[in-house]
Write a protein that holds these residues in place. Structure first.
Motif, short mmCIF file in Angstrom:
data_model
loop_
_atom_site.label_atom_id
_atom_site.label_comp_id
_atom_site.label_asym_id
_atom_site.label_seq_id
_atom_site.Cartn_x
_atom_site.Cartn_y
_atom_site.Cartn_z
N GLU A 54 4.65 5.50 15.45
CA GLU A 54 3.57 4.59 15.86
C GLU A 54 2.24 5.03 15.25
OE1 GLU A 54 1.31 2.84 19.83
OE2 GLU A 54 2.99 4.25 20.05
N ARG A 55 1.99 6.34 15.21
CA ARG A 55 0.75 6.84 14.64
C ARG A 55 0.63 6.46 13.16
NH1 ARG A 55 1.73 11.81 15.22
NH2 ARG A 55 0.77 12.13 17.26
N VAL A 56 1.72 6.64 12.43
CA VAL A 56 1.71 6.32 11.00
C VAL A 56 1.47 4.83 10.78
CG1 VAL A 56 3.18 6.24 8.94
CG2 VAL A 56 3.09 8.32 10.33
N ALA A 57 2.10 3.99 11.60
CA ALA A 57 1.87 2.55 11.50
C ALA A 57 0.40 2.22 11.77
CB ALA A 57 2.77 1.80 12.47
N ALA A 58 -0.20 2.91 12.73
CA ALA A 58 -1.61 2.68 13.04
C ALA A 58 -2.50 3.04 11.86
CB ALA A 58 -2.02 3.49 14.27
N PHE A 59 -2.17 4.11 11.15
CA PHE A 59 -2.96 4.49 9.98
C PHE A 59 -2.87 3.43 8.89
CE2 PHE A 59 -2.16 9.26 11.04
CZ PHE A 59 -2.99 9.15 12.13
N ARG A 60 -1.66 2.91 8.67
CA ARG A 60 -1.50 1.85 7.67
C ARG A 60 -2.25 0.58 8.09
NH1 ARG A 60 4.02 3.00 8.18
NH2 ARG A 60 4.45 0.85 8.78
N ALA A 61 -2.21 0.29 9.39
CA ALA A 61 -2.90 -0.90 9.89
C ALA A 61 -4.40 -0.78 9.68
CB ALA A 61 -2.58 -1.09 11.37
N ALA A 62 -4.96 0.37 10.00
CA ALA A 62 -6.40 0.56 9.83
C ALA A 62 -6.79 0.45 8.36
CB ALA A 62 -6.81 1.92 10.40
N GLU A 63 -5.98 1.03 7.49
CA GLU A 63 -6.27 0.96 6.05
C GLU A 63 -6.20 -0.47 5.55
OE1 GLU A 63 -7.26 2.93 2.40
OE2 GLU A 63 -7.21 3.62 4.49
N SER A 64 -5.26 -1.24 6.06
CA SER A 64 -5.05 -2.62 5.61
C SER A 64 -6.21 -3.53 5.99
CB SER A 64 -3.75 -3.17 6.17
OG SER A 64 -2.65 -2.39 5.73
N MET A 65 -7.02 -3.11 6.96
CA MET A 65 -8.16 -3.92 7.39
C MET A 65 -9.38 -3.72 6.51
SD MET A 65 -7.87 -3.42 11.51
CE MET A 65 -6.42 -3.99 12.42
N LEU A 66 -9.36 -2.73 5.62
CA LEU A 66 -10.49 -2.48 4.75
C LEU A 66 -10.56 -3.53 3.64
CD1 LEU A 66 -10.16 1.40 4.28
CD2 LEU A 66 -11.73 0.16 5.80
N PRO A 67 -11.72 -3.74 3.05
CA PRO A 67 -11.82 -4.64 1.89
C PRO A 67 -10.87 -4.20 0.77
CG PRO A 67 -14.01 -4.04 2.70
CD PRO A 67 -13.03 -3.17 3.44
N VAL A 68 -10.44 -5.15 -0.03
CA VAL A 68 -9.44 -4.89 -1.06
C VAL A 68 -9.83 -3.73 -1.96
CG1 VAL A 68 -8.26 -5.86 -3.06
CG2 VAL A 68 -8.60 -7.27 -1.03
N ASP A 69 -11.09 -3.65 -2.35
CA ASP A 69 -11.50 -2.62 -3.29
C ASP A 69 -11.71 -1.25 -2.64
OD1 ASP A 69 -13.75 -3.35 -1.88
OD2 ASP A 69 -15.10 -3.33 -3.60
N GLN A 70 -11.52 -1.16 -1.32
CA GLN A 70 -11.70 0.11 -0.63
C GLN A 70 -10.39 0.68 -0.08
OE1 GLN A 70 -14.90 0.17 2.26
NE2 GLN A 70 -16.13 -1.26 1.05
N ARG A 71 -9.38 -0.14 0.04
CA ARG A 71 -8.14 0.32 0.66
C ARG A 71 -7.19 0.91 -0.38
NH1 ARG A 71 -6.71 -5.81 2.21
NH2 ARG A 71 -5.52 -6.43 0.37
N VAL A 72 -6.39 1.86 0.08
CA VAL A 72 -5.41 2.52 -0.76
C VAL A 72 -4.06 1.83 -0.69
CG1 VAL A 72 -4.15 4.70 -1.12
CG2 VAL A 72 -6.60 4.74 -0.58
N CYS A 73 -3.66 1.39 0.50
CA CYS A 73 -2.39 0.69 0.66
C CYS A 73 -2.61 -0.55 1.51
CB CYS A 73 -1.34 1.60 1.31
SG CYS A 73 -1.66 1.98 3.06
N TYR A 74 -1.62 -1.43 1.50
CA TYR A 74 -1.74 -2.67 2.29
C TYR A 74 -0.40 -2.97 2.96
CZ TYR A 74 -2.54 -7.51 3.61
OH TYR A 74 -2.66 -8.68 4.32
N ASP A 75 -0.45 -3.13 4.27
CA ASP A 75 0.73 -3.44 5.06
C ASP A 75 0.33 -4.45 6.13
OD1 ASP A 75 2.88 -3.60 6.78
OD2 ASP A 75 3.19 -1.43 6.92
#
Length: 298
Positions: free
Chosen positions: A24-45
């Motif tokens: 769950e923690r890892v999914a939360a990290f991906r979720a938070a990253e996916s909310m960033l603007p396209v040019d700022q995020r590393v991954c998208y889920d």
């Protein structure tokens, strides 16, 4: 083939029950990253948010960044790297994808190159997998036909027999993925997994995983403390860290177990690969590396 030395397992019981809090923690990290603007995020889920509590997302990420600096950025760098490797494999003849310790991995549902080309086997502890299946059915209105769910406790059950019984073909080109997994397994379980891969997969099959390196006097003190603190944290939640790469390194470790064409991506490399432009300056834990290795000629 040289026979590998087998490390002694810690003398305690590592069986657990209930869904994985780490997943769950890892999914939360991906979720938070996916909310960033396209040019700022590393991954998208786009589906990661479905596997965590949105109301707790800010608190969780803030807590992690405060107590385990650099960990969250490590997780999203790993997600991006594994995405890229799996996507390329799907484009170049991959037939089967086996995700070990799948947790709340969403690649079978979001990597388009897998659709119609690759049969996916999700292998995980039954308690976590049941939660995963319920959520996937809720998101998509049912379970996809090209994903096979294999409930396995990798410490206490025989992966090989259960995977074969689930329709796995041992002569086809397969990629075995262990993302954030082997550090939670005993050496005995890791050896059993790698032995199965070497003896039950087709030509050019491979493994992809990340591993914690040995931390010594030459390791940055802040990074070493972060990893030690995180290990204590996961242990309190029933998921102790049980494995780090032996001092001989991943090359010798994997060659002794029947692998070749080993590619390693250490921390400095994934910093250069993924933390550029607007992403520069983000704190990054670099005490682990990514490795891809092909089953050796038999």
């Amino acid at each position: 083939m040289e026979q590998p030395d087998r490390a002694r397992d810690p003398p305690r019981d590592h069986t657990r029950s209930g869904p994985s809090l780490t997943a769950e923690r890892v999914a939360a990290f991906r979720a938070a990253e996916s909310m960033l603007p396209v040019d700022q995020r590393v991954c998208y889920d786009p589906y990661a948010i479905q596997f965590t509590d949105p109301d707790r997302l800010d608190d969780l990420t803030e807590y992690t960044d405060t107590h385990f600096p650099g960990l969250r950025n490590y997780v999203v760098a790993r997600a991006r790297h594994f995405d890229d490797v799996i996507t390329l494999a799907a484009k170049t003849g991959l037939v089967q994808l086996v995700i070990l310790g799948a947790g709340y991995d969403t690649r079978p549902y979001r990597i388009k190159e897998l659709e119609g080309r690759v049969r996916v086997f999700e292998v995980d502890h039954p308690d976590t997998q049941q939660v995963k299946k319920e959520k996937i059915a809720e998101i998509f209105g049912g379970l996809p036909e090209d994903v096979v769910y294999v409930p396995v406790d990798l410490e206490t059950q025989d992966l090989g027999s259960l995977l074969l019984d689930s329709g796995y073909f041992p002569v086809k080109k397969t990629l075995f993925v262990m993302e954030g997994v082997i550090m939670y397994l005993t050496p005995r379980a890791i050896d059993a997994i790698l032995s199965f891969v070497v003896n039950n997969s087709g030509q050019n099959s491979a493994v992809l995983f990340d591993y914690p390196e040995e931390t010594g006097d030459d390791t940055d003190s802040s990074s070493r403390k972060t990893r030690e603190d995180f290990g204590k944290h996961t242990a309190r939640h029933g998921e102790p860290i049980l494995f780090s790469m032996p001092k001989e390194g991943p090359g010798a470790f994997l060659r002794a177990r029947g692998f070749s064409r080993i590619r390693i991506v250490p921390g400095d490399d994934y910093r250069r690969l993924y933390f550029i432009r607007k992403k520069e300056g983000r704190e990054l834990l670099t005490t682990s590396s990514f490795v891809y290795a092909v089953v050796g000629d038999r």
